[in-house]
Enzyme design. Structure first.
Site, short mmCIF file in Angstrom:
data_model
loop_
_atom_site.label_atom_id
_atom_site.label_comp_id
_atom_site.label_asym_id
_atom_site.label_seq_id
_atom_site.Cartn_x
_atom_site.Cartn_y
_atom_site.Cartn_z
N GLY A 14 0.82 -1.22 0.00
CA GLY A 14 0.00 0.00 0.00
C GLY A 14 0.85 1.26 0.00
N LEU A 42 -2.72 -0.50 -6.76
CA LEU A 42 -3.14 0.71 -7.48
C LEU A 42 -4.66 0.70 -7.69
N THR A 144 -5.89 1.58 13.06
CA THR A 144 -6.55 2.88 13.20
C THR A 144 -7.24 3.04 14.55
N ASP A 145 -7.42 4.27 14.98
CA ASP A 145 -8.18 4.54 16.21
C ASP A 145 -9.64 4.12 16.07
N GLU A 146 -10.11 3.93 14.83
CA GLU A 146 -11.52 3.60 14.64
C GLU A 146 -11.87 2.22 15.20
N TYR A 168 -15.63 -0.48 7.52
CA TYR A 168 -14.18 -0.19 7.45
C TYR A 168 -13.50 -0.54 8.77
N LYS A 172 -10.69 -3.43 9.77
CA LYS A 172 -9.38 -3.12 10.38
C LYS A 172 -9.21 -3.88 11.69
N LYS A 207 -11.62 12.48 1.23
CA LYS A 207 -11.62 12.64 2.68
C LYS A 207 -11.91 14.09 3.06
N LEU A 208 -12.35 14.33 4.31
CA LEU A 208 -12.86 15.64 4.71
C LEU A 208 -11.95 16.81 4.32
N PRO A 223 -20.04 19.72 1.98
CA PRO A 223 -21.11 18.94 2.64
C PRO A 223 -20.71 18.48 4.04
N ASN A 267 -15.52 19.11 13.79
CA ASN A 267 -15.44 19.31 12.33
C ASN A 267 -15.79 20.76 11.97
N GLY A 293 -24.36 5.65 11.44
CA GLY A 293 -23.44 5.11 12.46
C GLY A 293 -22.25 6.01 12.73
N HIS A 294 -22.37 7.29 12.43
CA HIS A 294 -21.24 8.23 12.52
C HIS A 294 -20.64 8.26 13.93
P1 NAD Z 1 -5.09 5.18 0.95
O1 NAD Z 1 -6.44 4.74 0.57
O2 NAD Z 1 -4.60 6.52 0.55
O3 NAD Z 1 -4.01 4.12 0.42
C1 NAD Z 1 -4.21 2.73 0.44
C2 NAD Z 1 -3.23 2.11 -0.54
O4 NAD Z 1 -3.38 0.68 -0.48
C3 NAD Z 1 -3.47 2.51 -1.99
O5 NAD Z 1 -2.23 2.80 -2.62
C4 NAD Z 1 -4.12 1.27 -2.61
O6 NAD Z 1 -3.86 1.14 -4.00
C5 NAD Z 1 -3.45 0.17 -1.80
N1 NAD Z 1 -4.24 -1.06 -1.75
C6 NAD Z 1 -5.56 -1.20 -1.46
N2 NAD Z 1 -5.91 -2.50 -1.52
C7 NAD Z 1 -4.78 -3.19 -1.83
C8 NAD Z 1 -4.48 -4.56 -2.00
N3 NAD Z 1 -5.44 -5.50 -1.88
N4 NAD Z 1 -3.22 -4.93 -2.29
C9 NAD Z 1 -2.24 -3.99 -2.42
N5 NAD Z 1 -2.46 -2.68 -2.28
C10 NAD Z 1 -3.71 -2.28 -1.97
O7 NAD Z 1 -5.01 4.99 2.54
P2 NAD Z 1 -4.19 5.81 3.63
O8 NAD Z 1 -5.04 6.91 4.13
O9 NAD Z 1 -2.82 6.05 3.14
O10 NAD Z 1 -4.16 4.69 4.79
C11 NAD Z 1 -3.08 3.76 4.83
C12 NAD Z 1 -3.32 2.83 5.99
O11 NAD Z 1 -3.39 3.59 7.21
C13 NAD Z 1 -4.62 2.05 5.92
O12 NAD Z 1 -4.37 0.75 6.41
C14 NAD Z 1 -5.56 2.79 6.85
O13 NAD Z 1 -6.50 1.93 7.41
C15 NAD Z 1 -4.59 3.30 7.90
N6 NAD Z 1 -4.96 4.54 8.60
C16 NAD Z 1 -5.31 5.66 7.89
C17 NAD Z 1 -5.60 6.85 8.58
C18 NAD Z 1 -6.01 8.11 7.85
O14 NAD Z 1 -6.48 9.05 8.51
N7 NAD Z 1 -5.84 8.19 6.53
C19 NAD Z 1 -5.52 6.88 9.97
C20 NAD Z 1 -5.17 5.71 10.66
C21 NAD Z 1 -4.87 4.54 9.95
O1 DAU Z 2 -9.42 8.08 12.53
C1 DAU Z 2 -8.64 7.43 11.57
C2 DAU Z 2 -9.44 7.31 10.31
O2 DAU Z 2 -9.59 8.62 9.79
C3 DAU Z 2 -8.81 6.39 9.29
O3 DAU Z 2 -8.74 5.09 9.82
C4 DAU Z 2 -9.60 6.42 7.98
O4 DAU Z 2 -8.92 5.66 7.00
C5 DAU Z 2 -9.72 7.85 7.51
O5 DAU Z 2 -10.49 7.93 6.33
C6 DAU Z 2 -10.33 8.72 8.61
O6 DAU Z 2 -11.71 8.37 8.86
P1 DAU Z 2 -12.83 9.49 9.13
O7 DAU Z 2 -14.13 8.90 8.81
O8 DAU Z 2 -12.67 10.09 10.49
O9 DAU Z 2 -12.34 10.59 8.07
P2 DAU Z 2 -13.14 11.44 6.97
O10 DAU Z 2 -12.15 12.39 6.37
O11 DAU Z 2 -13.94 10.60 6.06
O12 DAU Z 2 -14.15 12.27 7.89
C7 DAU Z 2 -13.68 13.10 8.93
C8 DAU Z 2 -14.89 13.69 9.63
O13 DAU Z 2 -15.54 14.57 8.71
C9 DAU Z 2 -15.93 12.68 10.03
O14 DAU Z 2 -16.54 13.11 11.24
C10 DAU Z 2 -16.95 12.72 8.90
C11 DAU Z 2 -16.89 14.18 8.46
N1 DAU Z 2 -17.18 14.41 7.02
C12 DAU Z 2 -16.49 13.72 6.10
C13 DAU Z 2 -16.73 13.89 4.75
C14 DAU Z 2 -15.97 13.08 3.71
C15 DAU Z 2 -18.13 15.36 6.65
O15 DAU Z 2 -18.73 16.03 7.51
N2 DAU Z 2 -18.37 15.54 5.30
C16 DAU Z 2 -17.72 14.81 4.36
O16 DAU Z 2 -18.02 15.01 3.16
#
Ligand code: NAD
Ligand code: DAU
Length: 364
Positions: A14, A42, A144-146, A168, A172, A207-208, A223, A267, A293-294
């Site tokens: 990834g 990808l 993730t913290d989720e 999701y 995880k 993402k937000l 939104p 937010n 389920g937010h």
């Molecule tokens: P992202 O969606 O930007 O990237 C995910 C990557 O994984 C992409 O490059 C995708 O092509 C690749 N991928 C997906 N399925 C695959 C598969 N089956 N085999 C190989 N590659 C695959 O995600 P991100 O935001 O960079 O998150 C990375 C990791 O961190 C994830 O495991 C996510 O759960 C975790 N995480 C993200 C956040 C956040 O806020 N973004 C916070 C905590 C943990």
């Molecule tokens: O907490 C870690 C997680 O953070 C990661 O594990 C996830 O991969 C990552 O996507 C993120 O999850 P969230 O659901 O918290 O992130 P998101 O950016 O989707 O949303 C952040 C907050 O904003 C959440 O309360 C939902 C709200 N939101 C999001 C979107 C996309 C909105 O209000 N409007 C939107 O359009």
């Protein structure tokens, strides 16, 4: 069991996504001899351009290889794990809203994919025990913290029960539980990190923060789900990647480490800060139907990670300024990221919500 040091060979699954590509850029940028192979499917979220800086730099490119493939494919995974000193698994479907629309891909990568990685690691660990390789590889599972679910008060600690509330988060949590089970049963060298809400350059515009920044640059509606009073603790991407590298090197085998952010806020307050940086009006913000389920709040205790010697470096003011500036300067990147299924996804997720939206309450 030895944690991999400088000069080792890392398999980063990834690594073409948001956080994984930051990890690859930063680790290779240390120029300490570490080699990295990225395995990435990808998907719509993976982007080879996120690794462009590495591939354009002769010093980094000579220590870098890219393989397109799926972590759920044993034939692709086994030889790469055999050649690695450590694996850092970022690969996942990562967007909560998409998991609500279509959960299947989340389970395939988050459960089946993690299982395939663990089986390859088990084979290599057995080879090490037979003296066929010097040491067994270590796996760092990026979680993730989720997995804790919504934290109404206080801060989640690593030993707390898991209570995921979206497909999701459940995928995880399931991946983590498999990793823990393989450690207990087969003695695999594993560590788990639970990162907070991450933001920064190269974040997919679904993402937000990147959605609201890029929509605001185009004067499109923003939104905001429900009352906008959900709370998140924001972590700059280089801090998340740095903490993962730190845990990979220093974490205790079988250990789990929270990676909290640097600032918890609603937010609504976050969006107000973005609009101030962009010099755009609050009237762009629309109150739309909530995410089912937010989770109301995420918050984690970071004492274990602090005791391991890690502290975040980038505060929210600096991180948001860097992020907004990056999106202003990288319009071709984010317009390209809104390719593929973007229009169909956007319509499915937002068309009805925006059609029935109202002006959002202003921030405090
Ligand atoms: P992202 O969606 O930007 O990237 C995910 C990557 O994984 C992409 O490059 C995708 O092509 C690749 N991928 C997906 N399925 C695959 C598969 N089956 N085999 C190989 N590659 C695959 O995600 P991100 O935001 O960079 O998150 C990375 C990791 O961190 C994830 O495991 C996510 O759960 C975790 N995480 C993200 C956040 C956040 O806020 N973004 C916070 C905590 C943990
Ligand atoms: O907490 C870690 C997680 O953070 C990661 O594990 C996830 O991969 C990552 O996507 C993120 O999850 P969230 O659901 O918290 O992130 P998101 O950016 O989707 O949303 C952040 C907050 O904003 C959440 O309360 C939902 C709200 N939101 C999001 C979107 C996309 C909105 O209000 N409007 C939107 O359009």
């Amino acid at each position: 069991m030895t944690a991999p040091g400088p000069g080792g060979h890392l398999l980063v699954t990834g690594g073409a996504g948001f956080i994984g590509s930051c990890f690859v850029r930063d680790v290779l940028g240390r120029r300490d001899g570490t080699r990295i192979t990225v395995l990435d499917k990808l998907t719509y979220a993976g982007n080879r351009a996120n690794l462009g800086e590495v591939e354009a730099d002769a010093g980094m490119a000579s220590r870098f290889a890219f393989v397109r493939g799926d972590i759920a494919d044993p034939a692709a995974v086994a030889p790469l794990v055999a050649a690695a000193d450590a694996i850092v698994n970022f690969a996942a479907e990562s967007h909560v809203d998409r998991s609500i629309l279509e959960p299947a891909a989340f389970l395939r990568t988050g459960v089946d994919g993690v299982h395939v990685l663990l089986e390859a690691l088990r084979a290599e660990t057995e080879r090490a025990l037979r003296g066929e390789r010097a040491t067994a590889p270590r796996l760092l599972q990026v979680s993730t913290d989720e997995v804790y679910g919504s934290i109404e008060a206080g801060h989640a600690r690593e030993a707390d029960a898991l209570a995921p509330r979206s497909p999701y988060a459940a995928a995880k949590a399931a991946g983590e539980l498999l990793v823990r089970a393989y450690h207990a049963t087969y003695g695999l060298d594993v560590v788990i990190t639970r990162g907070s809400n991450t933001y920064g350059p190269f974040h997919h515009p679904e993402k937000l923060i990147p959605l609201f920044v890029t929509n605001a640059l185009d004067d499109l509606p923003l939104p905001l789900y429900g009352d906008g009073l959900q709370r998140r603790d924001w972590l700059y991407v280089a801090d998340h990647a740095g903490a993962i590298a730190h845990v990979l090197a220093h974490g205790a085998t079988g250990g789990t480490y929270n990676i909290p952010g640097s600032a918890e806020l609603t937010n609504r307050d976050l969006v107000a800060r973005l609009l101030a940086l962009l010099d755009k009006p609050w009237s762009l913000v629309r109150s739309v139907a909530d995410r089912p389920g937010h989770d109301r709040r995420y918050a984690m205790d970071g004492r274990l990670l602090a005791a391991l010697g890690w502290t975040n470096r980038v505060g929210l003011d600096e991180g948001l300024a860097l992020t907004v500036a990056w999106y202003r300067d990288h319009e071709p990147w984010w317009r390209a990221a809104r390719g593929g299924d973007w229009d169909a996804y956007y319509a499915r997720q937002y068309a009805e919500r925006l059609a029935t939206s109202s002006v959002a309450e202003p921030a405090s």
